[in-house]
Write a protein that holds these residues in place. Structure first.
Motif, PDB file in Angstrom:
ATOM      1  N   ILE A   1      -8.785  -8.980  -2.449  1.00 24.75           N
ATOM      2  CA  ILE A   1      -7.764  -8.153  -1.806  1.00 24.75           C
ATOM      3  C   ILE A   1      -6.448  -8.377  -2.536  1.00 24.75           C
ATOM      4  CG2 ILE A   1      -6.595  -7.585   0.341  1.00 24.75           C
ATOM      5  CD1 ILE A   1      -9.017  -8.910   1.789  1.00 24.75           C
ATOM      6  N   VAL A   2      -5.863  -7.291  -3.003  1.00 19.71           N
ATOM      7  CA  VAL A   2      -4.604  -7.349  -3.733  1.00 19.71           C
ATOM      8  C   VAL A   2      -3.500  -6.906  -2.789  1.00 19.71           C
ATOM      9  CG1 VAL A   2      -3.293  -6.446  -5.684  1.00 19.71           C
ATOM     10  CG2 VAL A   2      -5.745  -6.859  -5.911  1.00 19.71           C
ATOM     11  N   GLY A   3      -2.593  -7.810  -2.480  1.00 23.40           N
ATOM     12  CA  GLY A   3      -1.461  -7.492  -1.624  1.00 23.40           C
ATOM     13  C   GLY A   3      -0.231  -7.222  -2.471  1.00 23.40           C
ATOM     14  N   ILE A   4       0.476  -6.165  -2.123  1.00 21.46           N
ATOM     15  CA  ILE A   4       1.672  -5.812  -2.878  1.00 21.46           C
ATOM     16  C   ILE A   4       2.822  -5.607  -1.909  1.00 21.46           C
ATOM     17  CG2 ILE A   4       2.717  -4.193  -4.499  1.00 21.46           C
ATOM     18  CD1 ILE A   4      -0.044  -3.608  -5.591  1.00 21.46           C
ATOM     19  N   ASP A   5       3.911  -6.345  -2.145  1.00 20.61           N
ATOM     20  CA  ASP A   5       5.138  -6.137  -1.396  1.00 20.61           C
ATOM     21  C   ASP A   5       5.969  -5.150  -2.207  1.00 20.61           C
ATOM     22  OD1 ASP A   5       7.020  -6.646   0.729  1.00 20.61           O
ATOM     23  OD2 ASP A   5       8.210  -7.678  -0.783  1.00 20.61           O
ATOM     24  N   LEU A   6       6.016  -3.911  -1.723  1.00 15.22           N
ATOM     25  CA  LEU A   6       6.679  -2.845  -2.458  1.00 15.22           C
ATOM     26  C   LEU A   6       8.185  -2.871  -2.264  1.00 15.22           C
ATOM     27  CD1 LEU A   6       4.159  -0.016  -1.566  1.00 15.22           C
ATOM     28  CD2 LEU A   6       4.471  -1.078  -3.807  1.00 15.22           C
TER      29      LEU A   6
END
Length: 151
Positions: free
Chosen positions: A31-36
Motif C-alpha cells: 500500500i502506497v500512501g501519499i500525503d498530497l
C-alpha cells in the motif's frame, strides 16, 4: 417458528463494499500512501500491518507524481509484493490527478475518508504538530481496514 438470524440488507451491502475493497487492496499488493500537497509530496510504501518499507519526499506537483509511483512500485517489488495499491485522502483536486496516474500504470487506487483520517491522527498521538511524515502513513493504515470513500 424459525428464529434463526438472517443477514440484513445492511449486512449484505457492507459485505459487498468489503469484497470490493479486498479486490482493490489485496494482500499481494503493498500500500502506497501519499500525503498530497502543492509542490512537496510525501510517499510511503507500507505492508498490510502498516510497517513502512520505504519513504521518500518528492518535490514535484501532483501531475508529476508518475515518477513517485514508479519508485514505489519498484520498492514494493523489491520487498516481494506483486503490485501496489495507491491510497490518499481526497483533498483538493490533486487526488483525481493521482488516481489517473495510478490507473495509467495499472495500479489500484483508493481514497481514505477524511473524517477517519482526522480521528486516526488524534488517536495516533496527541501532539499538535501536523507533519507530512505522520500524515503519509495514515491512508495505508486505513485503506486495508475501512471501505474507501466513493471516488
Amino acid at each position: 417458528m424459525n428464529k434463526a438470524s438472517q443477514i440484513s440488507r445492511g449486512d449484505k451491502s457492507r459485505n459487498t463494499r468489503l469484497s470490493r475493497l479486498r479486490e482493490l487492496v489485496p494482500v499481494t499488493s503493498a500500500i502506497v500512501g501519499i500525503d498530497l500537497a502543492d509542490a512537496k509530496q510525501m510517499v510511503v510504501v507500507c505492508d498490510h500491518d502498516s510497517r513502512v518499507l520505504a519513504r521518500k519526499t518528492f518535490r514535484v506537483r501532483a501531475w508529476d507524481l508518475g515518477v513517485a509511483l514508479d519508485w514505489a512500485a519498484a520498492k514494493a517489488a523489491r520487498a516481494g509484493f506483486a503490485g501496489v495499491t495507491v491510497a490518499c485522502e481526497p483533498t483538493g483536486h490533486r487526488w483525481r490527478i493521482l488516481g489517473q496516474l495510478a490507473e495509467q500504470r495499472g495500479m489500484a487506487f483508493v481514497c481514505v475518508q477524511l473524517l477517519i483520517s482526522a480521528w486516526a491522527r488524534r488517536g495516533q498521538d496527541l501532539t499538535s504538530d501536523k507533519t507530512d511524515e505522520k500524515d503519509a502513513v495514515v491512508p495505508p493504515r486505513f485503506a486495508r481496514e475501512v471501505p474507501p470513500s466513493p471516488a
